[in-house]
Design a protein around this motif. Structure first.
Motif, PDB file in Angstrom:
ATOM      1  N   THR A   1       1.034  -1.341   0.122  1.00 49.92           N
ATOM      2  CA  THR A   1      -0.612   0.242  -0.372  1.00 49.92           C
ATOM      3  C   THR A   1       0.872   1.238  -0.017  1.00 49.92           C
ATOM      4  O   THR A   1       1.427   1.654   0.705  1.00 49.92           O
ATOM      5  N   LEU A   2       0.625   2.466  -1.085  1.00 49.14           N
ATOM      6  CA  LEU A   2       1.181   3.266  -0.642  1.00 49.14           C
ATOM      7  C   LEU A   2       0.174   4.806  -1.171  1.00 49.14           C
ATOM      8  O   LEU A   2      -1.119   4.180  -1.502  1.00 49.14           O
ATOM      9  N   PRO A   3       1.048   5.689  -0.926  1.00 50.18           N
ATOM     10  CA  PRO A   3       0.449   6.969  -0.765  1.00 50.18           C
ATOM     11  C   PRO A   3      -0.245   7.043  -2.644  1.00 50.18           C
ATOM     12  O   PRO A   3       0.341   6.978  -3.695  1.00 50.18           O
ATOM     13  N   GLY A   4      -0.998   8.079  -2.377  1.00 52.11           N
ATOM     14  CA  GLY A   4      -1.644   8.238  -3.489  1.00 52.11           C
ATOM     15  C   GLY A   4      -1.390   9.576  -4.455  1.00 52.11           C
ATOM     16  O   GLY A   4      -1.760  10.893  -4.442  1.00 52.11           O
ATOM     17  N   THR A   5      -0.021   9.785  -4.686  1.00 52.55           N
ATOM     18  CA  THR A   5       0.361  10.250  -5.357  1.00 52.55           C
ATOM     19  C   THR A   5       1.607   9.818  -6.024  1.00 52.55           C
ATOM     20  O   THR A   5       1.927   9.111  -6.580  1.00 52.55           O
ATOM     21  N   LEU A   6       1.529  10.492  -7.501  1.00 51.53           N
ATOM     22  CA  LEU A   6       2.529  10.340  -9.532  1.00 51.53           C
ATOM     23  C   LEU A   6       3.553   9.376  -8.470  1.00 51.53           C
ATOM     24  O   LEU A   6       4.104   8.948  -9.277  1.00 51.53           O
ATOM     25  N   CYS A   7       4.492  10.182  -7.256  1.00 50.69           N
ATOM     26  CA  CYS A   7       6.208   9.542  -7.272  1.00 50.69           C
ATOM     27  C   CYS A   7       5.290   7.742  -6.466  1.00 50.69           C
ATOM     28  O   CYS A   7       6.623   7.008  -6.520  1.00 50.69           O
ATOM     29  N   SER A   8       4.674   7.035  -5.963  1.00 52.71           N
ATOM     30  CA  SER A   8       4.082   6.184  -5.060  1.00 52.71           C
ATOM     31  C   SER A   8       3.695   5.070  -6.821  1.00 52.71           C
ATOM     32  O   SER A   8       4.374   4.120  -6.646  1.00 52.71           O
ATOM     33  N   VAL A   9       4.448   5.480  -8.133  1.00 52.84           N
ATOM     34  CA  VAL A   9       3.890   4.929  -9.428  1.00 52.84           C
ATOM     35  C   VAL A   9       4.845   4.097  -9.512  1.00 52.84           C
ATOM     36  O   VAL A   9       5.895   2.994  -9.326  1.00 52.84           O
ATOM     37  N   ARG A  10       6.550   4.988  -9.349  1.00 56.81           N
ATOM     38  CA  ARG A  10       7.849   4.178  -9.510  1.00 56.81           C
ATOM     39  C   ARG A  10       7.953   3.713  -8.390  1.00 56.81           C
ATOM     40  O   ARG A  10       8.501   2.244  -9.262  1.00 56.81           O
ATOM     41  N   HIS A  11       7.249   3.649  -7.392  1.00 61.00           N
ATOM     42  CA  HIS A  11       7.434   2.283  -6.298  1.00 61.00           C
ATOM     43  C   HIS A  11       6.424   1.554  -6.765  1.00 61.00           C
ATOM     44  O   HIS A  11       7.187   0.069  -6.250  1.00 61.00           O
ATOM     45  N   ALA A  12       5.059   1.495  -7.513  1.00 63.28           N
ATOM     46  CA  ALA A  12       4.667   0.080  -7.998  1.00 63.28           C
ATOM     47  C   ALA A  12       5.514  -0.512  -8.764  1.00 63.28           C
ATOM     48  O   ALA A  12       5.422  -1.949  -8.766  1.00 63.28           O
ATOM     49  N   ARG A  13       5.952  -0.124  -9.316  1.00 61.96           N
ATOM     50  CA  ARG A  13       6.744  -0.573 -10.789  1.00 61.96           C
ATOM     51  C   ARG A  13       8.002  -1.420 -10.260  1.00 61.96           C
ATOM     52  O   ARG A  13       8.090  -2.731 -10.136  1.00 61.96           O
ATOM     53  N   LEU A  14       8.507  -0.892  -9.499  1.00 57.66           N
ATOM     54  CA  LEU A  14       9.602  -0.960  -8.530  1.00 57.66           C
ATOM     55  C   LEU A  14       9.188  -2.745  -7.683  1.00 57.66           C
ATOM     56  O   LEU A  14      10.162  -3.855  -7.438  1.00 57.66           O
ATOM     57  N   PHE A  15       8.420  -2.380  -7.176  1.00 60.24           N
ATOM     58  CA  PHE A  15       7.690  -3.190  -6.624  1.00 60.24           C
ATOM     59  C   PHE A  15       7.136  -4.718  -7.118  1.00 60.24           C
ATOM     60  O   PHE A  15       7.334  -5.946  -6.842  1.00 60.24           O
ATOM     61  N   LEU A  16       6.929  -4.722  -7.843  1.00 60.50           N
ATOM     62  CA  LEU A  16       6.227  -5.641  -9.118  1.00 60.50           C
ATOM     63  C   LEU A  16       7.813  -5.782  -9.567  1.00 60.50           C
ATOM     64  O   LEU A  16       7.698  -7.647  -9.390  1.00 60.50           O
ATOM     65  N   ARG A  17       8.964  -5.355 -10.206  1.00 60.31           N
ATOM     66  CA  ARG A  17       9.849  -6.632 -10.633  1.00 60.31           C
ATOM     67  C   ARG A  17      10.558  -6.839  -9.579  1.00 60.31           C
ATOM     68  O   ARG A  17      11.506  -8.167  -9.414  1.00 60.31           O
ATOM     69  N   ASP A  18      10.311  -6.276  -7.939  1.00 60.54           N
ATOM     70  CA  ASP A  18      11.845  -6.920  -7.075  1.00 60.54           C
ATOM     71  C   ASP A  18      10.689  -8.489  -6.760  1.00 60.54           C
ATOM     72  O   ASP A  18      11.739  -9.381  -5.553  1.00 60.54           O
ATOM     73  N   THR A  19       9.346  -8.239  -6.286  1.00 57.67           N
ATOM     74  CA  THR A  19       8.662  -9.203  -6.079  1.00 57.67           C
ATOM     75  C   THR A  19       8.979 -10.575  -7.200  1.00 57.67           C
ATOM     76  O   THR A  19       8.717 -12.125  -6.776  1.00 57.67           O
TER      77      THR A  19
END
Length: 134
Positions: free
Chosen positions: A11-29
């Motif tokens: 779960t991430l804050p609803g900011t555009l900066c979180s989109v990058r973290h979502a991509r990294l989370f997918l790749r890391d997982t």
């Protein structure tokens, strides 16, 4: 779809900066246990999660102080990415006529890359999911 197991959730804050973290989370997982770096399916999933997370931030309550959540699931023949947002006052994601502008193409990208996709309303929140064949 039955037989899916949750690999990880974030779960991430609803900011555009979180989109990058979502991509990294997918790749890391997903790398190296489920997909290899450079795998076309990994690139497709990354782009789809990027689009869904950005849509959640831009078009729902998530971008007004809310949150987005990403879940990655796996089954014998499929990997699934789910992005949940804080809802859009009852509006649901729909594939609209393609736009020639800079916006309005996100779900067309999802539709082109995922083997199938859809959404489910979860009370106020909305979850958009996309499946990718292994």
């Amino acid at each position: 779809m039955s037989g899916l197991v949750v690999l990880a959730e974030l779960t991430l804050p609803g900011t555009l900066c979180s989109v990058r973290h979502a991509r990294l989370f997918l790749r890391d997982t997903l790398v190296p246990g489920h997909l290899a770096a450079g795998d076309e399916a990994l690139d497709d999933m990354t782009l789809v999660v990027d689009e869904l997370a950005a849509n959640g931030v831009r078009h729902t309550g998530s971008g007004r102080g809310g949150k987005i959540s990403i879940a990655l699931l796996a089954g014998p023949e499929v990997l699934r990415a789910e992005v949940s947002d804080d809802g859009a006052d009852g509006a649901r994601p729909v594939l609209r006529k393609a736009s020639t502008g800079e916006t309005g193409r996100g779900l067309h990208i999802v539709d082109a890359l995922a083997s199938c996709w859809g959404y489910r309303p979860d009370g106020v929140r909305t979850t958009v999911w996309a499946d990718f064949r292994r």
